[in-house]
Scaffold this motif. Structure first.
Motif, PDB file in Angstrom:
ATOM      1  N   UNK A   1       0.831  -1.210   0.000  1.00 43.33           N
ATOM      2  CA  UNK A   1       0.000   0.000   0.000  1.00 43.33           C
ATOM      3  C   UNK A   1       0.862   1.254   0.000  1.00 43.33           C
ATOM      4  N   UNK A   2       1.971   1.229   0.758  1.00 47.36           N
ATOM      5  CA  UNK A   2       2.851   2.391   0.805  1.00 47.36           C
ATOM      6  C   UNK A   2       3.471   2.668  -0.562  1.00 47.36           C
ATOM      7  N   UNK A   3       3.938   1.626  -1.230  1.00 46.24           N
ATOM      8  CA  UNK A   3       4.602   1.810  -2.517  1.00 46.24           C
ATOM      9  C   UNK A   3       3.609   2.244  -3.589  1.00 46.24           C
TER      10      UNK A   3
ATOM     11  N   UNK B   1       0.605   2.593  15.519  1.00 48.40           N
ATOM     12  CA  UNK B   1       0.192   3.910  15.988  1.00 48.40           C
ATOM     13  C   UNK B   1      -1.030   4.321  15.192  1.00 48.40           C
ATOM     14  N   UNK B   2      -1.873   5.096  15.811  1.00 51.03           N
ATOM     15  CA  UNK B   2      -3.083   5.566  15.148  1.00 51.03           C
ATOM     16  C   UNK B   2      -3.881   4.393  14.559  1.00 51.03           C
ATOM     17  N   UNK B   3      -3.779   3.217  15.220  1.00 50.67           N
ATOM     18  CA  UNK B   3      -4.541   2.049  14.811  1.00 50.67           C
ATOM     19  C   UNK B   3      -3.993   1.291  13.625  1.00 50.67           C
ATOM     20  N   UNK B   4      -2.767   1.597  13.203  1.00 48.87           N
ATOM     21  CA  UNK B   4      -2.187   0.894  12.050  1.00 48.87           C
ATOM     22  C   UNK B   4      -0.663   0.916  12.149  1.00 48.87           C
ATOM     23  N   UNK B   5      -0.020   0.121  11.314  1.00 45.97           N
ATOM     24  CA  UNK B   5       1.439   0.139  11.263  1.00 45.97           C
ATOM     25  C   UNK B   5       1.912   1.486  10.726  1.00 45.97           C
TER      26      UNK B   5
ATOM     27  N   UNK C   1       0.842  11.827  -1.995  1.00 44.41           N
ATOM     28  CA  UNK C   1       1.792  12.214  -0.956  1.00 44.41           C
ATOM     29  C   UNK C   1       1.218  12.055   0.444  1.00 44.41           C
ATOM     30  N   UNK C   2       0.002  12.540   0.667  1.00 47.44           N
ATOM     31  CA  UNK C   2      -0.559  12.475   2.020  1.00 47.44           C
ATOM     32  C   UNK C   2      -0.781  11.042   2.478  1.00 47.44           C
ATOM     33  N   UNK C   3      -1.231  10.166   1.568  1.00 48.45           N
ATOM     34  CA  UNK C   3      -1.415   8.755   1.917  1.00 48.45           C
ATOM     35  C   UNK C   3      -0.074   8.107   2.235  1.00 48.45           C
ATOM     36  N   UNK C   4       0.933   8.399   1.414  1.00 54.25           N
ATOM     37  CA  UNK C   4       2.271   7.842   1.640  1.00 54.25           C
ATOM     38  C   UNK C   4       2.831   8.356   2.963  1.00 54.25           C
TER      39      UNK C   4
END
Length: 149
Positions: free
Chosen positions: A15-17, A128-132, A25-28
């Protein structure tokens, strides 16, 4: 580490890639903790965004470096894809320490695809914030490592 948690790590990186490759940008940036540290050992001219410092602290600084890289690629009409693989994940420091290989390939409009960089990455992932999220990322370009940079 269970097979399920390893699959979650691989999904996180996928998902990050995709966010990175798509220019989201904001999602990454949201994959990094607010106080994350991103360190990059690279030869001159090959650093992420080329205008960024070797060490960036905080989600905002990390995102700003990506924005610079996206602007640069848009001007040159080059598509860059990132490939993370050979991921090893082990419990450490209240989270997971990962080590992976990453290739960055570039394709200019109408041109051939070439390898831009071959790197080794190490992340400290915490929930953190409910996710990795990444608390610390270190990327070492193979060319920098061979020069002792």
């Amino acid at each position: 580490m269970t097979a399920r948690s390893y699959a979650e790590v691989l999904q996180f990186y996928a998902e990050q890639i995709h966010a990175l490759d798509d220019g989201r940008v904001d999602d990454w940036a949201a994959t990094f903790a607010q106080d994350a540290v991103f360190v990059q050992q690279a030869v001159p001219g090959r650093r992420f965004a080329q205008n960024a410092t070797a060490e960036r602290t905080g989600r905002t600084a990390i995102a700003d470096a990506l924005r610079g890289a996206i602007r640069k690629r848009a001007d040159t009409r080059v598509t860059r894809r990132y490939w993370i693989d050979v991921v090893v994940a082990t419990p450490a420091d209240g989270g997971l320490r990962t080590r992976f290989y990453a290739l960055n390939v570039e394709t200019p409009e109408g041109g051939p695809t070439t390898v831009h960089n071959s790197t080794v990455g190490e992340d400290l992932l915490t929930e953190q914030e409910g996710r990795l999220q990444i608390r610390r990322r270190t990327i070492v370009h193979d060319a920098a490592a061979s020069r002792g940079a």
